[in-house]
Design a protein around this motif. Structure first.
Motif, PDB file in Angstrom:
ATOM      1  N   ILE A 287       0.800  -1.175  -0.082  1.00 50.00           N
ATOM      2  CA  ILE A 287       0.022   0.049   0.032  1.00 50.00           C
ATOM      3  C   ILE A 287       0.769   1.297   0.034  1.00 50.00           C
ATOM      4  O   ILE A 287       1.638   1.413   0.835  1.00 50.00           O
ATOM      5  CB  ILE A 287      -0.946  -0.109   1.326  1.00 50.00           C
ATOM      6  N   GLY A 289       0.795   5.368   0.114  1.00 48.26           N
ATOM      7  CA  GLY A 289      -0.027   6.366   0.396  1.00 48.26           C
ATOM      8  C   GLY A 289       0.371   7.659   0.044  1.00 48.26           C
ATOM      9  O   GLY A 289       1.512   7.814   0.042  1.00 48.26           O
ATOM     10  N   ALA A 426      -7.619   4.043  -4.479  1.00 48.30           N
ATOM     11  CA  ALA A 426      -8.685   4.516  -3.580  1.00 48.30           C
ATOM     12  C   ALA A 426      -8.375   6.082  -3.120  1.00 48.30           C
ATOM     13  O   ALA A 426      -7.035   6.203  -2.959  1.00 48.30           O
ATOM     14  CB  ALA A 426      -8.493   3.549  -2.169  1.00 48.30           C
ATOM     15  N   HIS A 442     -10.926   0.024   5.799  1.00 43.60           N
ATOM     16  CA  HIS A 442      -9.416  -0.286   5.974  1.00 43.60           C
ATOM     17  C   HIS A 442      -9.234  -1.771   6.093  1.00 43.60           C
ATOM     18  O   HIS A 442      -8.059  -1.887   5.623  1.00 43.60           O
ATOM     19  CB  HIS A 442      -9.147   0.564   7.302  1.00 43.60           C
ATOM     20  N   ILE A 445      -9.448  -3.107   2.672  1.00 41.88           N
ATOM     21  CA  ILE A 445      -7.856  -2.590   1.796  1.00 41.88           C
ATOM     22  C   ILE A 445      -6.930  -3.269   2.356  1.00 41.88           C
ATOM     23  O   ILE A 445      -5.842  -3.838   1.277  1.00 41.88           O
ATOM     24  CB  ILE A 445      -7.898  -1.118   2.077  1.00 41.88           C
ATOM     25  N   VAL A 455      -1.767  -1.441  -3.831  1.00 40.40           N
ATOM     26  CA  VAL A 455      -2.847  -0.443  -3.593  1.00 40.40           C
ATOM     27  C   VAL A 455      -2.208   0.835  -3.619  1.00 40.40           C
ATOM     28  O   VAL A 455      -1.154   1.258  -2.894  1.00 40.40           O
ATOM     29  CB  VAL A 455      -3.462  -0.599  -2.165  1.00 40.40           C
ATOM     30  N   LEU A 457      -3.364   4.480  -2.453  1.00 42.17           N
ATOM     31  CA  LEU A 457      -4.185   5.230  -1.685  1.00 42.17           C
ATOM     32  C   LEU A 457      -3.831   6.508  -1.599  1.00 42.17           C
ATOM     33  O   LEU A 457      -2.744   7.007  -1.087  1.00 42.17           O
ATOM     34  CB  LEU A 457      -4.079   4.579   0.112  1.00 42.17           C
ATOM     35  N   SER A 459      -4.948  10.151   0.082  1.00 39.72           N
ATOM     36  CA  SER A 459      -5.855  10.408   1.007  1.00 39.72           C
ATOM     37  C   SER A 459      -5.455  12.082   1.547  1.00 39.72           C
ATOM     38  O   SER A 459      -4.119  12.106   1.568  1.00 39.72           O
ATOM     39  CB  SER A 459      -5.933   9.592   2.241  1.00 39.72           C
ATOM     40  N   GLU A 464      -4.820   8.561   8.544  1.00 38.56           N
ATOM     41  CA  GLU A 464      -5.304   7.247   7.734  1.00 38.56           C
ATOM     42  C   GLU A 464      -4.168   6.735   7.042  1.00 38.56           C
ATOM     43  O   GLU A 464      -4.130   5.617   7.006  1.00 38.56           O
ATOM     44  CB  GLU A 464      -6.513   7.829   6.557  1.00 38.56           C
ATOM     45  N   ILE A 465      -3.224   7.352   6.152  1.00 39.87           N
ATOM     46  CA  ILE A 465      -2.175   6.845   5.629  1.00 39.87           C
ATOM     47  C   ILE A 465      -1.168   6.161   6.520  1.00 39.87           C
ATOM     48  O   ILE A 465      -0.727   5.148   6.181  1.00 39.87           O
ATOM     49  CB  ILE A 465      -1.438   7.922   4.751  1.00 39.87           C
ATOM     50  N   ALA A 469      -0.843   2.441   5.272  1.00 39.60           N
ATOM     51  CA  ALA A 469       0.274   2.212   4.355  1.00 39.60           C
ATOM     52  C   ALA A 469       1.697   1.634   4.570  1.00 39.60           C
ATOM     53  O   ALA A 469       2.062   1.728   5.826  1.00 39.60           O
ATOM     54  CB  ALA A 469       0.317   3.908   3.833  1.00 39.60           C
TER      55      ALA A 469
END
Length: 501
Positions: A287, A289, A426, A442, A445, A455, A457, A459, A464-465, A469
């Motif tokens: 992931i 971010g 996302a 979450h 994901i 992924v 992401l 944001s 959130e990251i 992430a």
């Protein structure tokens, strides 16, 4: 500027038809205090502050301003008492200067303005304020942080001594948020203003607020001094009895690059450069971010990957193959997209939940036979996904536009996620959603990542990251300006690059 105002909402009840949005809610903000108002979407926060500000008239209860009950029938009456509100979305006129936005916001203006005199008065005003903005600059040229400061300065210029702040740091870097809230808290401590802040960021509540009130389904379920509470206690009060989806533990190893972006360039809606020679690779089982203040090309990047915007130059590859955002390519490479504003970008509001859930494969078996759609099978599949993803809808035939924001996002999630997804894009997938929806998204994901999906992401919420992430890149002015693994991420360094320093 006068002294800080205290406000008390006493036993307020507000109904909309058969629905009770507020039920006997009381709230007291002492003069010179910094008070946080917490609650999920639909908890009644917006209804409460709109009753205080005169946008709504409560069916029962009263508002007390400075120890006296006040009749606040409209926002102008609230303003006259010294109450002001800074909204989550900017209300400034972009084509006007800062000075023009401030002066023309006054309730009473002379027939002819003496701008020399006004500018002298504005300079004197700014000299007393904890932060400054360039008076002669057009608002459109200001950074997001400067615009937010301008919104607050406008309320102070209008001599509002009680400020309601609605998610005031959603467009700010961590440093800008801490600086602004720290300065406002300083003004409150000097008894110049009182503050009621609607927020979902517990870190800011713990750092800056004196007291907190928590709403759940229109009722007060928690209140107290912040020093006596923990983040977990506040979160538990906010969600009531609802159980959160547990996130799976990270597993697996990173594979080869699956999504590759090579010197990508794209224009914004006005034809100006928005993405500038951006290059990035996302590996299988990773992931990445993308952090950054909104408006730095993130939306245009996602729209290119979703096939909604043309790339001016550069290339995108998935598993080594050229990718242009067509539906056939998305199917072949098993790419899913959770876009920002899903009702606008990923759904047809007038069509049913079942029909929206079938968009990816309605024209393939088992849903399509001899050119016809088997509606019974579409409905059966929709019912299974509605149960699995806890989509709250009256029936599969309900128009998706009639659902709440969280349930629209759950619908898109149910459609776009599956065990065979290999690439996911996302964009702000949890913006404005409640705790339960955020936890589920979450978890899904992370589960896709553990199955080997790549992924991306994007944001605006750095928290959130940081939570999900594996690697963070920072986007500023259409380019990537910083990169760090999550294990060595430095919040100060990330914030500095988000601000373009």
């Amino acid at each position: 500027m006068g002294a800080a105002l205290g406000i008390e909402a006493v036993s307020m009840t507000k109904r909309f038809g058969a629905f009770t949005a507020l039920a006997d809610v009381s709230l007291r903000v002492a003069p010179g205090s910094f008070h946080a108002l917490l609650g999920e979407n639909g908890a009644g926060k917006s209804t409460l502050v709109k009753c205080i500000m005169g946008y709504y008239r409560a069916d029962e209860g009263a508002v007390v301003v400075g120890e006296r009950e006040a009749a606040i029938d409209n926002p102008r009456a609230a303003h006259a008492l010294g109450l002001g509100m800074v909204y989550q979305h900017f209300t400034l006129v972009p084509a006007m200067t800062v000075a023009e936005n401030l002066v023309l916001a006054r309730a009473h203006l002379p027939v002819r303005l003496d701008w020399r005199r006004e500018n002298r008065a504005l300079e004197a005003f700014l000299a007393r304020m904890p932060f400054r903005v360039p008076l002669d600059e057009r608002v459109s040229a200001l950074s997001a942080g400067e615009r937010q400061k301008c919104e607050i300065l406008k309320q102070l210029y209008l001599e509002r001594r009680f400020l309601i702040l609605d998610e005031p740091t959603s467009v700010l870097t961590p440093q800008e948020a801490d600086e602004m809230l720290g300065l406002l808290r300083g003004m409150a401590e000097r008894q110049e203003i009182s503050i009621l802040m609607i927020t979902h960021k517990f870190r800011e509540v713990m750092a800056f607020a004196d007291e907190v009130t928590i709403l759940w389904r229109g009722r007060v379920v928690g209140r107290g001094r912040v020093v006596d509470l923990t983040s977990d206690e506040m979160a538990r009060s906010m969600i009531g009895a609802e159980e959160l989806t547990p996130s799976p533990a990270r597993s697996g190893e990173f594979g080869p690059a699956r999504l590759e972006i090579d010197r990508l360039a794209a224009l914004d809606d006005a034809g100006q450069p928005a993405v500038r020679g951006l290059s990035l690779a996302v590996r299988a089982g990773e992931i990445v971010g993308v952090a950054g203040v909104s408006g730095n090309g993130q939306r245009e990047l996602v729209e290119v990957l979703a096939g909604q915007r043309h790339a001016e130059s550069g290339a995108v590859r998935i598993a080594g193959d050229a990718y242009h955002g067509t539906r056939a390519e998305m199917r072949r490479h098993r790419l899913s997209c959770l876009p920002e504003e899903p009702l606008k970008n990923a759904c047809v509001a007038r069509m049913s939940v079942a029909e929206n859930l079938a968009f990816r494969d309605f024209d393939e078996p088992p849903f399509a036979r001899a050119g016809f759609v088997a509606r019974a099978r579409v409905r059966d599949a929709a019912e299974a996904k509605i149960a699995q993803y806890r989509i709250r809808t009256r029936s599969p035939e309900t128009p998706v536009g009639a659902l709440s924001g969280g349930n629209v996002q759950r619908t898109v999630l149910a459609r776009e996620l599956g065990p065979d997804i290999e690439v996911m894009v996302a964009a702000n997938p949890c913006f404005g959603l409640d705790f339960a929806a955020v936890a589920q998204i979450h978890a899904e994901i992370l589960a896709a990542r553990n199955r080997g999906a790549a992924v991306l992401l994007v944001s605006n919420d750095l928290d959130e990251i940081l939570e999900i992430a594996d690697r963070i890149v920072v986007m500023f002015n259409g380019a990537l300006v910083h990169e760090t693994p999550i294990g060595t991420a430095d919040l100060t360094e990330i914030g500095r690059h988000m601000a373009g320093h």
